[in-house]
Scaffold this motif. Sequence first.
Motif, PDB file in Angstrom:
ATOM      1  N   ILE A 110      73.535 -29.133 -12.079  1.00 46.82           N
ATOM      2  CA  ILE A 110      72.584 -29.592 -11.064  1.00 46.82           C
ATOM      3  C   ILE A 110      73.259 -30.583 -10.124  1.00 46.82           C
ATOM      4  O   ILE A 110      73.782 -31.612 -10.559  1.00 46.82           O
ATOM      5  CB  ILE A 110      71.353 -30.253 -11.716  1.00 46.82           C
ATOM      6  CG1 ILE A 110      70.643 -29.260 -12.637  1.00 46.82           C
ATOM      7  CG2 ILE A 110      70.395 -30.766 -10.650  1.00 46.82           C
ATOM      8  CD1 ILE A 110      69.496 -29.876 -13.424  1.00 46.82           C
ATOM      9  N   GLU A 111      73.254 -30.256  -8.846  1.00 41.65           N
ATOM     10  CA  GLU A 111      73.727 -31.159  -7.795  1.00 41.65           C
ATOM     11  C   GLU A 111      72.496 -31.734  -7.105  1.00 41.65           C
ATOM     12  O   GLU A 111      71.667 -30.988  -6.579  1.00 41.65           O
ATOM     13  CB  GLU A 111      74.591 -30.405  -6.787  1.00 41.65           C
ATOM     14  CG  GLU A 111      75.077 -31.242  -5.617  1.00 41.65           C
ATOM     15  CD  GLU A 111      76.060 -32.324  -6.029  1.00 41.65           C
ATOM     16  OE1 GLU A 111      76.082 -33.386  -5.368  1.00 41.65           O
ATOM     17  OE2 GLU A 111      76.805 -32.111  -7.012  1.00 41.65           O
ATOM     18  N   THR A 112      72.331 -33.043  -7.143  1.00 41.38           N
ATOM     19  CA  THR A 112      71.099 -33.647  -6.639  1.00 41.38           C
ATOM     20  C   THR A 112      71.266 -34.238  -5.243  1.00 41.38           C
ATOM     21  O   THR A 112      72.352 -34.667  -4.849  1.00 41.38           O
ATOM     22  CB  THR A 112      70.604 -34.758  -7.575  1.00 41.38           C
ATOM     23  OG1 THR A 112      71.612 -35.773  -7.690  1.00 41.38           O
ATOM     24  CG2 THR A 112      70.275 -34.198  -8.948  1.00 41.38           C
ATOM     25  N   ARG A 113      70.151 -34.247  -4.533  1.00 41.18           N
ATOM     26  CA  ARG A 113      70.018 -34.974  -3.274  1.00 41.18           C
ATOM     27  C   ARG A 113      68.646 -35.637  -3.288  1.00 41.18           C
ATOM     28  O   ARG A 113      67.674 -35.048  -3.740  1.00 41.18           O
ATOM     29  CB  ARG A 113      70.140 -34.036  -2.067  1.00 41.18           C
ATOM     30  CG  ARG A 113      71.542 -33.519  -1.797  1.00 41.18           C
ATOM     31  CD  ARG A 113      72.490 -34.642  -1.424  1.00 41.18           C
ATOM     32  NE  ARG A 113      73.791 -34.156  -0.996  1.00 41.18           N
ATOM     33  CZ  ARG A 113      74.801 -33.883  -1.805  1.00 41.18           C
ATOM     34  NH1 ARG A 113      74.651 -34.015  -3.123  1.00 41.18           N
ATOM     35  NH2 ARG A 113      75.962 -33.478  -1.329  1.00 41.18           N
ATOM     36  N   ASN A 114      68.577 -36.859  -2.781  1.00 42.14           N
ATOM     37  CA  ASN A 114      67.324 -37.614  -2.803  1.00 42.14           C
ATOM     38  C   ASN A 114      66.657 -37.697  -1.435  1.00 42.14           C
ATOM     39  O   ASN A 114      65.759 -38.519  -1.230  1.00 42.14           O
ATOM     40  CB  ASN A 114      67.586 -39.026  -3.340  1.00 42.14           C
ATOM     41  CG  ASN A 114      68.050 -39.007  -4.783  1.00 42.14           C
ATOM     42  OD1 ASN A 114      67.613 -38.168  -5.567  1.00 42.14           O
ATOM     43  ND2 ASN A 114      68.952 -39.911  -5.139  1.00 42.14           N
ATOM     44  N   HIS A 115      67.081 -36.870  -0.515  1.00 39.46           N
ATOM     45  CA  HIS A 115      66.524 -36.892   0.835  1.00 39.46           C
ATOM     46  C   HIS A 115      65.129 -36.270   0.858  1.00 39.46           C
ATOM     47  O   HIS A 115      64.906 -35.202   0.285  1.00 39.46           O
ATOM     48  CB  HIS A 115      67.432 -36.126   1.796  1.00 39.46           C
ATOM     49  CG  HIS A 115      68.807 -36.711   1.922  1.00 39.46           C
ATOM     50  ND1 HIS A 115      69.744 -36.620   0.908  1.00 39.46           N
ATOM     51  CD2 HIS A 115      69.400 -37.397   2.931  1.00 39.46           C
ATOM     52  CE1 HIS A 115      70.858 -37.228   1.296  1.00 39.46           C
ATOM     53  NE2 HIS A 115      70.672 -37.705   2.512  1.00 39.46           N
ATOM     54  N   GLY A 116      64.212 -36.938   1.528  1.00 41.21           N
ATOM     55  CA  GLY A 116      62.878 -36.394   1.719  1.00 41.21           C
ATOM     56  C   GLY A 116      62.789 -35.671   3.050  1.00 41.21           C
ATOM     57  O   GLY A 116      63.765 -35.575   3.794  1.00 41.21           O
TER      58      GLY A 116
END
Length: 248
Positions: free
Chosen positions: A113-119
């Motif tokens: 899993i590669e995460t990004r926290n951008h909304g």
Amino acid sequence: MQVAVNAEYVRSRQSLIQRTLLIGFFFLTASVVIVLLYQQLIFVAWPLMIIGYIITSLTRQIQFDLGQNVRTDQRLATALKSLSNRYWLGNWIPVGSVIVDGILVGPEGVLVIETRNHGGVTECNGNKWKRRKNILVRFFTGEPSLGNPSIDLQASLEAITKDLQEAGFGDVPVSGAVVFTSPDAVLMLDDCKNTALTSAQLLRWANSRQVPSVVISDATRQKIIEHFSAKITSAKSPAHQEQEVKAK
């Protein structure tokens, strides 16, 4: 679901945030003081201001990647909490030269899993990613760069695949996904080359991967879990390990 967090990594990033925040504040404050009180040295103020801005931008990026208000690992654990105890989620696992955001081990194999926290809205076209927000809005709101999740995911996949092969698990299926953890994340995908999901879609997608016949045995799965868990414990003493086990 079993959950393991590299607590030492979290602590080191939090410590780095505090240090860079203080250093950046010092440079910015020094530049303002020089402008107000020592205008003959204004040529010194501009470099100090630029350095301060760069350092504070780095601080925002680290803080954003770790997760603001709610940590990234906690968002993943919440999204996947209804999975059975046959699943193990490892967060920020050091594999070779890469820190892998998330590794989900289950009967179907290993999910990277590669995460990004951008909304907000993010677009993916092939291997190209773009934010819908205007660049000036991103600048003034302090939103860090999205980078290229495809490149980062590929690096993690290659590191995990190589690591498993060297450990004798070369036949274990490995797949990957980019996961946007922000509750208000919206994805617009046009022939995206990677599986891209919001946290709300993650559990449904994980369930869809389940197959009637077990791909890897319980014994092999447990060995893989122990293999990745050792990468956390080898970096610190057992007292610093943060482990949480939840049963469905």
